[in-house]
Design an enzyme around this catalytic site. Structure first.
Site, PDB file in Angstrom:
ATOM      1  CG  HIS B 148      -1.903   0.979   1.409  1.00 55.88           C
ATOM      2  ND1 HIS B 148      -1.644   2.274   1.774  1.00 55.88           N
ATOM      3  CD2 HIS B 148      -3.247   0.904   1.244  1.00 55.88           C
ATOM      4  CE1 HIS B 148      -2.783   2.958   1.843  1.00 55.88           C
ATOM      5  NE2 HIS B 148      -3.768   2.143   1.514  1.00 55.88           N
ATOM      6  CG  ASP B 225       0.634  -2.674   6.032  1.00 54.78           C
ATOM      7  OD1 ASP B 225      -0.338  -2.846   6.796  1.00 54.78           O
ATOM      8  OD2 ASP B 225       0.569  -1.972   5.012  1.00 54.78           O
ATOM      9  CD  GLN B 228      -6.707  -4.476   3.932  1.00 51.13           C
ATOM     10  OE1 GLN B 228      -7.694  -5.182   4.109  1.00 51.13           O
ATOM     11  NE2 GLN B 228      -6.785  -3.165   3.798  1.00 51.13           N
ATOM     12  CE  LYS B 251      -7.169  -0.344   6.332  1.00 57.03           C
ATOM     13  NZ  LYS B 251      -8.012   0.289   5.311  1.00 57.03           N
ATOM     14  CB  CYS B 389      -3.715   3.514  -1.499  1.00 57.70           C
ATOM     15  SG  CYS B 389      -4.887   4.850  -1.244  1.00 57.70           S
TER      16      CYS B 389
END
Lengths: 150, 431
Positions: B148, B225, B228, B251, B389
């Site tokens: 991202h 990261d 997600q 999220k 993104c």
């Protein structure tokens, strides 16, 4: 199709998006500029040949959604023969159409551009309809830097 | 609720549900789960809402909304400052949330949990502290093609400032990381590997434990990261061995504006502070400031206390439903979606990774995703249309935009049917 969708994707709009007019480079161009919509990554370059202070020809290249392609296609046709000042005035009227909706006298003032009257129901798509116009006006200003819708 | 005396109610009274208490998949009652999310009952454009934009942000269960309201109604004060009761309670509420985050991440040490605004801020924090301290001219930061923008741009800025180079692990056409290339790119000048757990655009699950192992074999620390990954897979920082893990509250059913940077204590202690201000100091004179201990060293200013409380409630909620149960449900939904989408004429699913979680990207003929997205919206279907993104990833795949459907604990086959019907409407318009 719902009425609002039918207003947005009118036959004329779909036709211009599938078979864009004035698509490709322009020989003898005097001005050009790139329009960029960072939201969706769409890019449209508008090429112009000015002759005696009027647009003798306008063409466009690039990729985008149906609305931005159709808008560029119709726009490059209607601006032929117009001065930059006339184009600015026409854009103001067009911008009012796509943000606020149709009003009396649009058909006379806007001609073919009136097919974008459905855009005002879709605030997120206003930038798509205006992208080519921003590029054209930037080109006529003679600025080299790409113009962004943001 | 307010009938009890203020000082009798224990802010952190609710037990922390463990992830391993997941009920069996057979017992997964998606309608009962949906009933806990007020927004899902709201019609959109006169249609039932099919919310398939969960990778952008998830909806919030009543438990989270209530926890935030309750905090403001009953506990609100500033933390770590007042000697008065409410300040004590606000402090206790925030620190209880920190403990919940630590448990969620499989660690016993809440001091390694730093509250930030979200994943983006977590990555920037590491780039601006760890990065600025350790990266010099000629050094390298390694990212991957799946990242991202928020796990690319902070490193680009750092590299520009330091005269360092940003290197990129490539992907296959299927959308999987090229692990052989990873080995080649992990060099003596690599100062950090920043890699996603799950691609937000394609749904690719990266083999994160193996990646970390390979990086550590070369002495390279790893930032994961988890924006997600956290909601769909969770992450055990101890088992996976990461050095930094970042995720966003919104999220994973929590509020916006709160997220987490987890870091290995030894690394965090060596890192300089990031922002200066209140709460991050022990003492200040005009000559010298002594910084506070972890995690407060990295939490300057009044924090998003209500956000932390909301995130804690969200992790409780996930724990009660069971992350394993949610993951199993989402896998089934993803399989259903992939099969249903494959039946739509001219529809092309983007990428074919070995393992997918949460999201699936696709194109419908040569219809631009924004046009399709607009028409889907009019049918009550919320998807993401655009570059997600992840412009470098889309450029690698020769695309500028896709449609993306992404799923959550409350996603249903009915929503996928609604999506497919709406896609047929798109085809009719653009026939």
């Amino acid at each position: 199709m719902s009425d609002e969708l039918a207003d947005l994707y009118q036959e004329v709009v779909l036709d211009h998006s599938k078979r864009p007019r004035n698509f490709g480079p322009l020989e003898g161009e005097t001005h050009h500029a790139e329009g960029l919509n960072p939201l969706c990554g769409d890019r449209i370059t508008v090429h112009v040949r000015l002759d005696g202070g009027r647009v003798a020809a306008a063409r466009f290249e690039g990729s985008g959604c149906a609305i931005s392609k159709a808008s560029a296609s119709v726009m490059t046709g209607v601006v032929k023969g117009k001065t930059p000042a006339e184009i600015d005035a026409l854009f103001e009227r067009f911008h009012a159409l796509v943000t606020e909706g149709p009003r009396l006298g649009d058909d006379d003032a806007l001609g073919k551009l009136a097919v974008f009257g459905g855009v005002h129901d879709y605030p997120t798509r206003v930038k798509c309809a205006s992208l080519a116009w921003h590029a054209l006006r930037q080109a006529l200003k003679g600025a080299a830097a790409p113009v962004s819708t943001e | 609720m307010t009938s009890r005396a203020l000082d009798e109610r224990e802010t952190a009274a609710r037990p922390i549900a463990r992830r391993d208490t997941a009920p069996a998949r057979a017992g997964y009652d998606v309608e009962a789960i949906r009933a806990q999310f007020p927004i899902l009952a709201r019609p959109v454009r006169g249609k039932p809402l099919a919310y398939l934009d969960n990778a952008a942000t998830s909806q919030k269960p009543r438990a989270v909304i209530d926890a935030i309201r309750r905090y403001y109604e009953e506990d609100n004060a500033n933390v770590h400052r007042g000697v008065h009761l409410l300040s004590e309670r606000a402090t206790r509420a925030q620190e209880a949330a920190r403990v919940k985050v630590a448990r969620f991440l499989g660690t016993d040490d809440p001091h390694e949990v730093i509250f930030v605004r979200g994943t983006t801020e977590a990555v920037n924090l590491v780039a601006q502290t760890f990065g600025r301290q350790r990266v010099g001219p000629g050094d390298e930061i390694l990212v991957t093609c799946l990242e991202h923008h928020s796990n690319i741009v902070p490193w680009q800025l750092l590299c520009q400032e330091k005269g360092a180079a940003l290197k990129v692990v490539p992907i296959s056409d299927a959308g999987d990381l090229e692990l052989d290339a990873l080995d080649r790119l992990l060099g003596p000048r690599t100062r950090l590997l920043a890699v996603t757990q799950v691609s937000n655009a394609l749904g690719t699950v990266t083999p994160i434990a193996e990646i970390i192992e390979r990086a550590h074999a070369r002495g390279v620390p790893v930032l994961v990261d988890g924006a997600q990954g956290a909601p769909h897979l969770g992450f055990d920082v101890g088992r996976a061995g990461a050095d930094f893990y970042a995720f966003s509250g919104h999220k994973i059913y929590g509020p916006t504006g709160i997220g987490v940077l987890w870091g290995r204590r030894a690394l965090l202690e060596e890192m300089p502070p990031w922002q200066g201000g209140g709460d991050m100091i022990l003492s200040v004179s005009f000559e010298k400031t002594t910084f506070n201990a972890l995690p407060y060293k990295f939490e300057a200013g009044t924090p998003h206390i209500a956000g932390a409380v909301g995130l804690g409630a969200a992790l409780d909620w996930v724990g009660e439903v069971g992350l394993e149960a949610i993951a199993a449900h989402e896998r089934a939904i993803l399989d259903t979606a992939a099969a249903a989408l494959a039946e739509v004429p001219e529809l092309r699913i983007i990428g074919a990774p070995r393992e997918r979680a949460g999201a699936i990207s696709f194109l419908l003929g040569d219809v631009h995703p924004h046009d399709a997205g607009t028409i889907l919206d009019r049918h009550g279907v919320a998807v993401r249309a655009g570059h997600h993104c992840a412009q470098p990833l889309l450029a690698r795949l020769g695309l500028s935009a896709t449609l993306r459907a992404s799923f959550a604990a409350y996603s249903t086959p009915r929503e996928i049917e609604q999506l497919v019907r709406a896609l047929h409407a798109v085809r009719e318009i653009f026939a």
